[in-house]
Design a protein around this motif. Sequence first.
Motif, mmCIF file in Angstrom:
data_model
loop_
_atom_site.group_PDB
_atom_site.id
_atom_site.type_symbol
_atom_site.label_atom_id
_atom_site.label_comp_id
_atom_site.label_asym_id
_atom_site.label_seq_id
_atom_site.Cartn_x
_atom_site.Cartn_y
_atom_site.Cartn_z
ATOM 1 N N VAL A 1 0.838 -1.301 -0.067
ATOM 2 C CA VAL A 1 -0.142 -0.030 0.036
ATOM 3 C C VAL A 1 1.019 1.234 0.042
ATOM 4 O O VAL A 1 0.589 2.193 -0.741
ATOM 5 N N ASP A 2 2.014 1.242 0.932
ATOM 6 C CA ASP A 2 2.743 2.540 0.821
ATOM 7 C C ASP A 2 3.274 2.595 -0.400
ATOM 8 O O ASP A 2 3.465 4.044 -0.890
ATOM 9 N N ARG A 3 3.892 1.746 -1.044
ATOM 10 C CA ARG A 3 4.495 1.936 -2.282
ATOM 11 C C ARG A 3 3.524 2.470 -3.448
ATOM 12 O O ARG A 3 3.679 3.315 -4.298
ATOM 13 N N SER A 4 2.268 1.999 -3.432
ATOM 14 C CA SER A 4 1.195 2.424 -4.130
ATOM 15 C C SER A 4 0.718 4.044 -3.881
ATOM 16 O O SER A 4 0.358 4.503 -5.063
ATOM 17 N N ILE A 5 1.018 4.423 -2.770
ATOM 18 C CA ILE A 5 0.724 5.879 -2.626
ATOM 19 C C ILE A 5 1.730 6.614 -3.250
ATOM 20 O O ILE A 5 1.638 7.732 -3.725
ATOM 21 N N HIS A 6 3.080 6.339 -3.143
ATOM 22 C CA HIS A 6 4.282 7.071 -3.793
ATOM 23 C C HIS A 6 4.293 6.968 -5.217
ATOM 24 O O HIS A 6 4.709 7.674 -5.962
ATOM 25 N N GLY A 7 3.708 5.588 -5.910
ATOM 26 C CA GLY A 7 3.982 5.517 -7.460
ATOM 27 C C GLY A 7 2.910 4.426 -7.766
ATOM 28 O O GLY A 7 3.176 3.363 -8.090
ATOM 29 N N PRO A 8 1.598 5.076 -7.902
ATOM 30 C CA PRO A 8 0.313 4.401 -8.310
ATOM 31 C C PRO A 8 0.522 3.657 -9.778
ATOM 32 O O PRO A 8 -0.002 2.546 -10.022
ATOM 33 N N GLY A 9 1.246 4.418 -10.607
ATOM 34 C CA GLY A 9 1.476 3.960 -12.146
ATOM 35 C C GLY A 9 1.651 2.451 -12.199
ATOM 36 O O GLY A 9 1.456 1.682 -12.990
ATOM 37 N N ALA A 10 2.625 2.020 -11.338
ATOM 38 C CA ALA A 10 3.364 0.837 -11.572
ATOM 39 C C ALA A 10 2.133 -0.350 -11.254
ATOM 40 O O ALA A 10 2.154 -1.415 -11.602
ATOM 41 N N PRO B 1 -4.576 3.108 -3.916
ATOM 42 C CA PRO B 1 -4.292 2.773 -5.316
ATOM 43 C C PRO B 1 -3.921 1.311 -5.455
ATOM 44 O O PRO B 1 -4.250 0.666 -6.283
ATOM 45 N N TYR B 2 -3.212 0.452 -4.375
ATOM 46 C CA TYR B 2 -3.199 -0.840 -4.391
ATOM 47 C C TYR B 2 -4.340 -1.799 -4.574
ATOM 48 O O TYR B 2 -4.636 -2.287 -5.510
ATOM 49 N N SER B 3 -5.276 -1.087 -3.374
ATOM 50 C CA SER B 3 -6.609 -2.155 -3.540
ATOM 51 C C SER B 3 -7.545 -1.898 -4.610
ATOM 52 O O SER B 3 -8.196 -2.511 -5.173
ATOM 53 N N ALA B 4 -7.442 -0.561 -5.213
ATOM 54 C CA ALA B 4 -8.250 -0.308 -6.374
ATOM 55 C C ALA B 4 -7.787 -1.176 -7.345
ATOM 56 O O ALA B 4 -8.363 -1.647 -8.502
ATOM 57 N N PRO C 1 7.908 -17.187 6.278
ATOM 58 C CA PRO C 1 9.037 -16.964 5.546
ATOM 59 C C PRO C 1 9.252 -16.582 4.289
ATOM 60 O O PRO C 1 8.398 -16.628 3.574
ATOM 61 N N TYR C 2 10.551 -15.761 4.053
ATOM 62 C CA TYR C 2 10.736 -15.241 2.866
ATOM 63 C C TYR C 2 10.096 -13.899 2.566
ATOM 64 O O TYR C 2 9.967 -13.531 1.378
ATOM 65 N N GLN C 3 9.438 -13.317 3.466
ATOM 66 C CA GLN C 3 8.694 -12.225 3.461
ATOM 67 C C GLN C 3 9.542 -10.847 3.363
ATOM 68 O O GLN C 3 10.274 -10.614 4.029
ATOM 69 N N PHE C 4 9.400 -10.044 2.300
ATOM 70 C CA PHE C 4 10.309 -9.083 1.979
ATOM 71 C C PHE C 4 9.944 -8.088 3.247
ATOM 72 O O PHE C 4 8.924 -7.710 3.540
ATOM 73 N N PRO C 5 11.195 -7.283 3.713
ATOM 74 C CA PRO C 5 11.209 -6.690 5.007
ATOM 75 C C PRO C 5 10.443 -5.233 4.768
ATOM 76 O O PRO C 5 11.301 -4.294 5.194
ATOM 77 N N GLU C 6 9.459 -5.005 3.986
ATOM 78 C CA GLU C 6 8.722 -3.744 4.049
ATOM 79 C C GLU C 6 7.405 -3.929 4.805
ATOM 80 O O GLU C 6 6.870 -3.041 5.153
ATOM 81 N N LYS C 7 7.078 -5.166 4.779
ATOM 82 C CA LYS C 7 5.690 -5.546 5.527
ATOM 83 C C LYS C 7 5.814 -5.396 6.996
ATOM 84 O O LYS C 7 7.047 -5.779 7.288
ATOM 85 N N LEU C 8 4.592 -5.507 7.671
ATOM 86 C CA LEU C 8 4.745 -4.975 9.137
ATOM 87 C C LEU C 8 5.590 -5.989 9.886
ATOM 88 O O LEU C 8 6.751 -5.747 10.755
ATOM 89 N N VAL D 1 12.979 2.564 2.542
ATOM 90 C CA VAL D 1 12.502 2.739 3.891
ATOM 91 C C VAL D 1 12.861 4.019 4.251
ATOM 92 O O VAL D 1 11.763 4.574 4.859
ATOM 93 N N ALA D 2 13.890 4.794 3.830
ATOM 94 C CA ALA D 2 14.244 6.017 4.329
ATOM 95 C C ALA D 2 13.105 7.037 3.714
ATOM 96 O O ALA D 2 12.435 7.944 4.263
ATOM 97 N N ARG D 3 12.783 6.813 2.214
ATOM 98 C CA ARG D 3 11.648 7.683 1.682
ATOM 99 C C ARG D 3 10.297 7.453 2.411
ATOM 100 O O ARG D 3 9.716 8.437 2.875
ATOM 101 N N ASN D 4 9.884 6.325 2.641
ATOM 102 C CA ASN D 4 8.595 6.196 3.124
ATOM 103 C C ASN D 4 8.419 6.712 4.580
ATOM 104 O O ASN D 4 7.248 7.187 4.730
ATOM 105 N N TYR D 5 9.280 6.620 5.369
ATOM 106 C CA TYR D 5 9.220 6.999 6.908
ATOM 107 C C TYR D 5 9.787 8.409 6.946
ATOM 108 O O TYR D 5 9.791 9.074 8.131
#
Length: 356
Positions: free
Chosen positions: A85-94, A157-160, A191-198, A345-349
Amino acid sequence: MILVTGGAGFIGANFVLDWLQGSEEPVINLDALTYAGNRETLARLEGDARHLFVHGDICDRALVERLFAEYKPRAVVHFAAESHVDRSIHGPGAFVRTNVDGTFTLLEAARAHWSALPAGEREAFRFLHVSTDEVYGSLGPNDPAFTETKAYEPNSPYSASKAASDHLVRAWHHTYGLPVLTTNCSNNYGPYQFPEKLIPLMIVNALAGKPLPIYGDGQNVRDWLYVGDHCSAIREVLARGRLGETYNVGGWNEMANLEIVHTLCALLDELRPSAAGSHARLITYVKDRPGHDRRYAIDARKIERELGWRPAETFQSGIRKTVRWYLDNPAWIANVQSGAYRDWVARNYAGREARA
């Protein structure tokens, strides 16, 4: 043979590993290897003739059509998606490109392939679309959990973009007869979840002695599903689901984000204690993200009633397995934490200053 899209991502890779552990049926694994796609997750399959990895984009119509023509898969399991979701807020086009255009491209290639199959193979073909509970919107504290008939009310934007892909899948079934199945899952962990999720972010930050950023008041509620249970549900739906139907897949584990983080801190205090004191000292409240849905909850009675599926893991057993996996795999964590990830991470926070 089955075609799996996004099979180097978190859920997709777990599914591929799970599938090949219990089946001799080969997998064509198509993944674009964006930041969250990781070949290292699939390292145990190197040299395994049952696993064909193809580096490519689901938006590449020529490539997708070639895979159908060459390998003639009996089913598609479609995980490939932008999903944060956070990435979709910063860059919905992708998100629109991958989740909407990519799903359209895949549906059209699958339809052409399916239409040309002999009668028996046409009847056996399946297109399983993996989606999310976020398409249903947000719930109040006393609202009933999401059922498969809940109206769509996406708020990011992600859920839409995922809602749009769900609608395309439904339309290709009703208009063209394509034999589709859709699953809408709750929050996965494991296991194997990318460390951007909670959950992985909190584990990785806690081990590094970094702040554990909690959005808002930390009372946003999600239903948590262990990724291995999700994989077993997908196998059941693929094998026995009714065509054109949607199945909600949940873990029956509604918990607030703050409770999740305290649980993780307690486990880390037990399994990897810090000389500086409890990991809970690192909890930091930060400015909430825009449009943050308050609560999701999945009613998974349909898949239990029709297919006999229920999650095998409780949250307590699943989260302990997850924490142990991250503790036991520091090299995997180090390798996915590239410069690009640290920049993200630096950009999002940035600007989400800590508050009391």
